[in-house]
Design an enzyme around this catalytic site. Sequence first.
Site, PDB file in Angstrom:
ATOM      1  N   TYR A   1      77.624  47.005  30.484  1.00  0.00           N
ATOM      2  CA  TYR A   1      76.874  48.223  30.133  1.00  0.00           C
ATOM      3  C   TYR A   1      77.831  49.273  29.589  1.00  0.00           C
ATOM      4  CZ  TYR A   1      71.911  48.598  30.744  1.00  0.00           C
ATOM      5  OH  TYR A   1      70.566  48.542  30.525  1.00  0.00           O
TER       6      TYR A   1
ATOM      7  N   GLU B   1      76.711  52.632  27.973  1.00  0.00           N
ATOM      8  CA  GLU B   1      76.010  53.798  27.401  1.00  0.00           C
ATOM      9  C   GLU B   1      77.002  54.893  27.028  1.00  0.00           C
ATOM     10  OE1 GLU B   1      73.240  54.253  30.568  1.00  0.00           O
ATOM     11  OE2 GLU B   1      71.547  53.747  29.288  1.00  0.00           O
TER      12      GLU B   1
ATOM     13  N   ASP C   1      68.093  52.838   2.432  1.00  0.00           N
ATOM     14  CA  ASP C   1      68.017  51.690   3.335  1.00  0.00           C
ATOM     15  C   ASP C   1      68.459  50.468   2.525  1.00  0.00           C
ATOM     16  OD1 ASP C   1      67.280  49.459   4.778  1.00  0.00           O
ATOM     17  OD2 ASP C   1      65.383  50.301   5.480  1.00  0.00           O
TER      18      ASP C   1
ATOM     19  N   THR D   1      70.474  46.754   8.105  1.00  0.00           N
ATOM     20  CA  THR D   1      70.579  45.724   9.123  1.00  0.00           C
ATOM     21  C   THR D   1      71.857  44.954   8.801  1.00  0.00           C
ATOM     22  OG1 THR D   1      69.205  44.303   7.754  1.00  0.00           O
ATOM     23  CG2 THR D   1      68.117  45.406   9.586  1.00  0.00           C
TER      24      THR D   1
ATOM     25  N   LYS E   1      71.108  40.210   7.093  1.00  0.00           N
ATOM     26  CA  LYS E   1      70.483  39.644   5.883  1.00  0.00           C
ATOM     27  C   LYS E   1      71.595  39.163   4.952  1.00  0.00           C
ATOM     28  CE  LYS E   1      66.203  42.250   6.463  1.00  0.00           C
ATOM     29  NZ  LYS E   1      66.354  43.440   7.309  1.00  0.00           N
TER      30      LYS E   1
ATOM     31  N   ARG F   1      71.936  39.924  14.368  1.00  0.00           N
ATOM     32  CA  ARG F   1      70.783  40.817  14.223  1.00  0.00           C
ATOM     33  C   ARG F   1      71.138  42.164  14.845  1.00  0.00           C
ATOM     34  NH1 ARG F   1      66.932  37.253  12.617  1.00  0.00           N
ATOM     35  NH2 ARG F   1      65.466  38.938  12.279  1.00  0.00           N
TER      36      ARG F   1
HETATM   37  N1  DSN Z   1      61.271  41.971   8.146  1.00  0.00           N
HETATM   38  C1  DSN Z   1      62.346  42.242   7.215  1.00  0.00           C
HETATM   39  C2  DSN Z   1      62.177  41.512   5.945  1.00  0.00           C
HETATM   40  O1  DSN Z   1      61.775  40.361   6.016  1.00  0.00           O
HETATM   41  O2  DSN Z   1      62.435  42.043   4.884  1.00  0.00           O
HETATM   42  C3  DSN Z   1      62.489  43.661   7.010  1.00  0.00           C
HETATM   43  O3  DSN Z   1      62.469  44.314   8.231  1.00  0.00           O
END
Ligand code: DSN
Length: 408
Positions: A47, A49, A192, A218, A221, A227
């Site tokens: 933990y 925080e 984003d 994120t 990707k 993730r």
């Molecule tokens: N769910 C993601 C996507 O597939 O683009 C975006 O959050």
Amino acid sequence: MKKDKKIFDLIDEEKKRQKEGLELIASENYVSEDVLSCMGSILTNKYSEGYSGKRYYKGNKHIDDIEVEAIERAKKLFGAEHVNVQPYSGSPANLAVHFALLEPGDKTMGMALDAGGHLTHGFKVSISGKYYNSLSYGVDENGYIDYDQVQKLALEHRPKLIWAGFSAYSRIIDWGRFRDIADSVDAYLVADIAHVAGLIAAGLYPSPVGIADVVTTTTHKTLRGPRGAIIMCKAELGEKIDKAVFPGLQGGPHNHITAGIAVALMEASTDEFKEYAKQVILNAQTLSNELSDRGYKIISGGTDNHLFLLDVFGTTGISGEEASTILESAGITVNKNAIPNDTRKPWDPSGLRFGTPALTTRGMKESDMVKIAQWIDSALKNSKEDNLKKIREDIKEFTKNYPIPGIN
Ligand code: DSN
């Protein structure tokens, strides 16, 4: 031998599915074995925080070092002034930005979902569209962002925050134009880059860092990490952003993920990754051209990045839900997706979204995309079980030559 046979058998089944199929979901990828090792490590036990040097728990000496390393790597790779690596994923990262910069009821403006925007950019059913007063912009009849419309809407409604970024848009974003629009109404500009972060890291897609006030992404990707998410911002907004993430929205950070992010950022700074990102785009362009040559309508006519949208209903009369189910039966995984000004419902829209980050990680190249286009076309033209079974078997054989890290 694992004790929980049921769950580990299911993991084995999922391994088989990943190995024997073609993954074309634009937001998915396969992480390296090093990233996998971080995620399965004992860091999950701790933990932490707070932030490095200011934790609410003792015993964080090594966690501090890992988090600082992840932050420094992100700063270097993207040229950011301030970085927060704690958001659990993209949606909380975007909510933290809203929470940091707006009061409930303030106006936020983002790209419409059916134009390729994201739920968290003010879509009505999301908290971003319920707690904030949201409005959206779209694309023109050719599928490109209509910057004049964005400017007009901004002047008319004077949002306090403008989102630039997408989930399903295949073209380059003019970050500078968005900056001018935001400045004209004194709004924050938030980019984003979840989908294209890896392409930006490789220098193959323009970067909004230094142009937008805040950049979220994120990490799983095109960036090919675990993730999670990162928020980058100008130094003067750093404190607000950090406070919004913790204690505003989250509790303890996921330290095993932070370590995985650090490793992925190091991997993304290599020449090998640049080659990978270049191939991702070449593959997306080849697949899109091959499908277009076979008569399928591609939104905006093609792609500048790793993804494209196909109007499957407009081309074949088969809906997005049905088409994605047919392809799944053939061993090809995609997602149904709304297309600009879709007249169908989100659960069963007109489009399919295709992306090449995962297949490119497996080592596939342009000639493979030609084969894949043939399989997609064949499955959609003849969805009888015997044809789908034949394609599924051909794909199973084909994928034997393309390994996935962590799967034997
Ligand atoms: N769910 C993601 C996507 O597939 O683009 C975006 O959050």
